[in-house]
Design a protein around this motif. Structure first.
Motif, PDB file in Angstrom:
ATOM      1  N   LYS A 186     119.968 107.183  -3.139  1.00  0.00           N
ATOM      2  CA  LYS A 186     118.945 106.456  -2.388  1.00  0.00           C
ATOM      3  C   LYS A 186     119.371 105.006  -2.248  1.00  0.00           C
ATOM      4  O   LYS A 186     120.242 104.524  -2.963  1.00  0.00           O
ATOM      5  CB  LYS A 186     117.590 106.538  -3.089  1.00  0.00           C
ATOM      6  N   ASN A 187     118.697 104.312  -1.321  1.00  0.00           N
ATOM      7  CA  ASN A 187     119.033 102.907  -1.142  1.00  0.00           C
ATOM      8  C   ASN A 187     118.485 102.071  -2.296  1.00  0.00           C
ATOM      9  O   ASN A 187     117.393 102.327  -2.814  1.00  0.00           O
ATOM     10  CB  ASN A 187     118.495 102.386   0.192  1.00  0.00           C
ATOM     11  N   LEU A 188     119.268 101.092  -2.708  1.00  0.00           N
ATOM     12  CA  LEU A 188     118.829 100.152  -3.724  1.00  0.00           C
ATOM     13  C   LEU A 188     117.845  99.161  -3.108  1.00  0.00           C
ATOM     14  O   LEU A 188     118.001  98.750  -1.956  1.00  0.00           O
ATOM     15  CB  LEU A 188     120.024  99.382  -4.281  1.00  0.00           C
ATOM     16  N   THR A 189     116.827  98.789  -3.877  1.00  0.00           N
ATOM     17  CA  THR A 189     115.870  97.795  -3.422  1.00  0.00           C
ATOM     18  C   THR A 189     115.755  96.705  -4.485  1.00  0.00           C
ATOM     19  O   THR A 189     116.294  96.830  -5.593  1.00  0.00           O
ATOM     20  CB  THR A 189     114.476  98.406  -3.191  1.00  0.00           C
ATOM     21  N   GLU A 190     115.054  95.652  -4.156  1.00  0.00           N
ATOM     22  CA  GLU A 190     114.867  94.546  -5.099  1.00  0.00           C
ATOM     23  C   GLU A 190     114.026  94.968  -6.302  1.00  0.00           C
ATOM     24  O   GLU A 190     113.997  94.268  -7.318  1.00  0.00           O
ATOM     25  CB  GLU A 190     114.214  93.354  -4.395  1.00  0.00           C
ATOM     26  N   LYS A 191     113.365  96.116  -6.218  1.00  0.00           N
ATOM     27  CA  LYS A 191     112.577  96.621  -7.341  1.00  0.00           C
ATOM     28  C   LYS A 191     113.446  97.316  -8.391  1.00  0.00           C
ATOM     29  O   LYS A 191     112.992  97.566  -9.505  1.00  0.00           O
ATOM     30  CB  LYS A 191     111.501  97.586  -6.830  1.00  0.00           C
ATOM     31  N   HIS A 192     114.682  97.667  -8.013  1.00  0.00           N
ATOM     32  CA  HIS A 192     115.569  98.340  -8.959  1.00  0.00           C
ATOM     33  C   HIS A 192     116.252  97.326  -9.870  1.00  0.00           C
ATOM     34  O   HIS A 192     116.618  96.228  -9.435  1.00  0.00           O
ATOM     35  CB  HIS A 192     116.648  99.134  -8.214  1.00  0.00           C
ATOM     36  N   ASN A 193     116.434  97.723 -11.129  1.00  0.00           N
ATOM     37  CA  ASN A 193     117.271  96.956 -12.058  1.00  0.00           C
ATOM     38  C   ASN A 193     118.716  97.379 -11.782  1.00  0.00           C
ATOM     39  O   ASN A 193     119.177  98.407 -12.277  1.00  0.00           O
ATOM     40  CB  ASN A 193     116.871  97.254 -13.502  1.00  0.00           C
ATOM     41  N   GLU A 194     119.433  96.584 -10.997  1.00  0.00           N
ATOM     42  CA  GLU A 194     120.751  97.001 -10.522  1.00  0.00           C
ATOM     43  C   GLU A 194     121.731  97.222 -11.671  1.00  0.00           C
ATOM     44  O   GLU A 194     122.566  98.128 -11.612  1.00  0.00           O
ATOM     45  CB  GLU A 194     121.309  95.989  -9.525  1.00  0.00           C
ATOM     46  N   VAL A 238     116.348  94.028   0.257  1.00  0.00           N
ATOM     47  CA  VAL A 238     115.048  93.525   0.709  1.00  0.00           C
ATOM     48  C   VAL A 238     114.616  94.196   2.002  1.00  0.00           C
ATOM     49  O   VAL A 238     113.460  94.587   2.172  1.00  0.00           O
ATOM     50  CB  VAL A 238     115.116  91.990   0.913  1.00  0.00           C
ATOM     51  N   GLU A 239     115.560  94.345   2.923  1.00  0.00           N
ATOM     52  CA  GLU A 239     115.260  94.896   4.246  1.00  0.00           C
ATOM     53  C   GLU A 239     116.417  95.765   4.706  1.00  0.00           C
ATOM     54  O   GLU A 239     117.566  95.313   4.713  1.00  0.00           O
ATOM     55  CB  GLU A 239     115.032  93.758   5.253  1.00  0.00           C
ATOM     56  N   ASN A 240     116.131  97.014   5.073  1.00  0.00           N
ATOM     57  CA  ASN A 240     117.229  97.879   5.528  1.00  0.00           C
ATOM     58  C   ASN A 240     116.889  98.621   6.817  1.00  0.00           C
ATOM     59  O   ASN A 240     117.436  99.683   7.084  1.00  0.00           O
ATOM     60  CB  ASN A 240     117.647  98.866   4.428  1.00  0.00           C
ATOM     61  N   GLN A 241     116.012  98.011   7.617  1.00  0.00           N
ATOM     62  CA  GLN A 241     115.668  98.674   8.875  1.00  0.00           C
ATOM     63  C   GLN A 241     115.657  97.711  10.063  1.00  0.00           C
ATOM     64  O   GLN A 241     116.393  97.903  11.020  1.00  0.00           O
ATOM     65  CB  GLN A 241     114.302  99.364   8.756  1.00  0.00           C
ATOM     66  N   ASN A 242     114.846  96.672  10.002  1.00  0.00           N
ATOM     67  CA  ASN A 242     114.739  95.722  11.109  1.00  0.00           C
ATOM     68  C   ASN A 242     115.410  94.410  10.716  1.00  0.00           C
ATOM     69  O   ASN A 242     114.806  93.566  10.052  1.00  0.00           O
ATOM     70  CB  ASN A 242     113.267  95.485  11.459  1.00  0.00           C
TER      71      ASN A 242
END
Length: 300
Positions: A101-109, A159-163
């Motif tokens: 899945k795509n990583l987001t800012e909510k994930h602890n990378e 943070v953003e992966n669409q627009n």
């Protein structure tokens, strides 16, 4: 006093300058964590750039194995038949299998980096004739500037992966252009192809939905069909028939990416006799069915 030589260009010099134009078209750009990356004999009509933040990824091109490291990006030219693998979780020796899945800012990378393959990828086209260079995988060392761009892109993708906003688009295009500029000059042989071949090449692109014959194309450049077929093969390292099939499938992939058109509609639009003929050619070139491509489950 000097007068402007070309008013419309605002150019005061009388010396003509020749530039090479290409049309960069971005198809996707993503930052994922993967627990499965078993993809075999993938052949698609677009460029790819891969980068893994951690160890464990592997690319294979025939007998060449590339163990991916974070200090390099890997550029794959269109119609290259290659395979991928995540060594920490390897299950399949054929087919295309991706799980993540795509990583987001909510994930602890940092946590995900210890358990998964952290993978950045982007797909794009460069237009005629640059999408018809020789197949291959190119290992490019990350310069400080490339790394800076890559850090920006991966942080924004969380943070953003669409627009995407203008700044992201400009920096993504800058990253791609700088990356491909590091490929050796031998790759770009096709920009110096015979003008007759290039003329036919452009005609094919503009009329990709037609049923194009060797004699019709040869007549465009006042050559006998057999002579032109030999010239085309010598210049492009592929037969004219196979080139046309490749370009039709490339166009099909583009339509799949950007529309909801049916497989039947696309096969008719590209001049195939029926869906079954189209599907057979599509799978022979890409290794997967058009239905699987359309679903997007092959991605990466």
């Amino acid at each position: 006093m000097k007068f402007v030589n070309k008013i419309e260009l605002g150019d005061p010099s009388s010396k003509k300058q020749n530039f090479i134009d290409f049309k960069l078209k971005m198809l996707c750009c993503r930052y994922w964590y993967l627990d499965l990356w078993d993809c075999h004999d993938m052949v698609f009509p677009f460029w790819r750039i891969y980068w893994n933040k951690n160890e464990g990824g592997q690319l294979t091109l025939q007998d060449d194995v590339y163990k991916m490291t974070p200090d390099y990006i890997y550029i794959i030219s269109p119609f290259t038949s290659f395979s991928t693998r995540y060594l920490n979780h390897h299950e399949f020796d054929s087919g295309i299998h991706v799980s993540g899945k795509n990583l987001t800012e909510k994930h602890n990378e940092a946590y995900y980096e210890s358990k998964y393959l952290i993978h950045f990828f982007t797909h794009f086209n460069l237009g005629t004739p640059f999408d018809n260079v020789f197949p291959g995988i190119f290992k490019i060392e990350l310069t400080d500037h490339l790394r800076e761009r890559l850090n920006y892109l991966t942080e924004r993708l969380k943070v953003e992966n669409q627009n995407f906003k203008l700044t992201f688009n400009l920096k993504l295009q800058s990253f791609v252009k700088e990356a491909i500029s590091n490929i050796g000059a031998e790759l770009w042989k096709t920009i110096n192809i015979d003008d007759r071949v290039l003329s036919v090449h452009r005609f094919i692109e503009a009329n990709i939905g037609e049923k194009l014959s060797n004699s019709e194309l040869a007549a465009l450049v006042n050559m006998a069909p057999n002579s032109f077929a030999r010239l085309f093969k010598d210049e492009m390292n592929i037969t004219l028939h196979n080139f046309i099939q490749n370009r039709k499938i490339a166009k099909a992939c583009e339509i799949f990416e950007h529309t909801n058109e049916t497989i039947e509609g696309i096969s008719y639009r590209l001049g195939f006799s029926d869906r079954y003929h189209f599907s057979r050619v599509f799978k022979s070139i890409t290794g997967i069915s058009p239905a699987l491509y359309k679903s997007g489950r092959y991605t990466s």
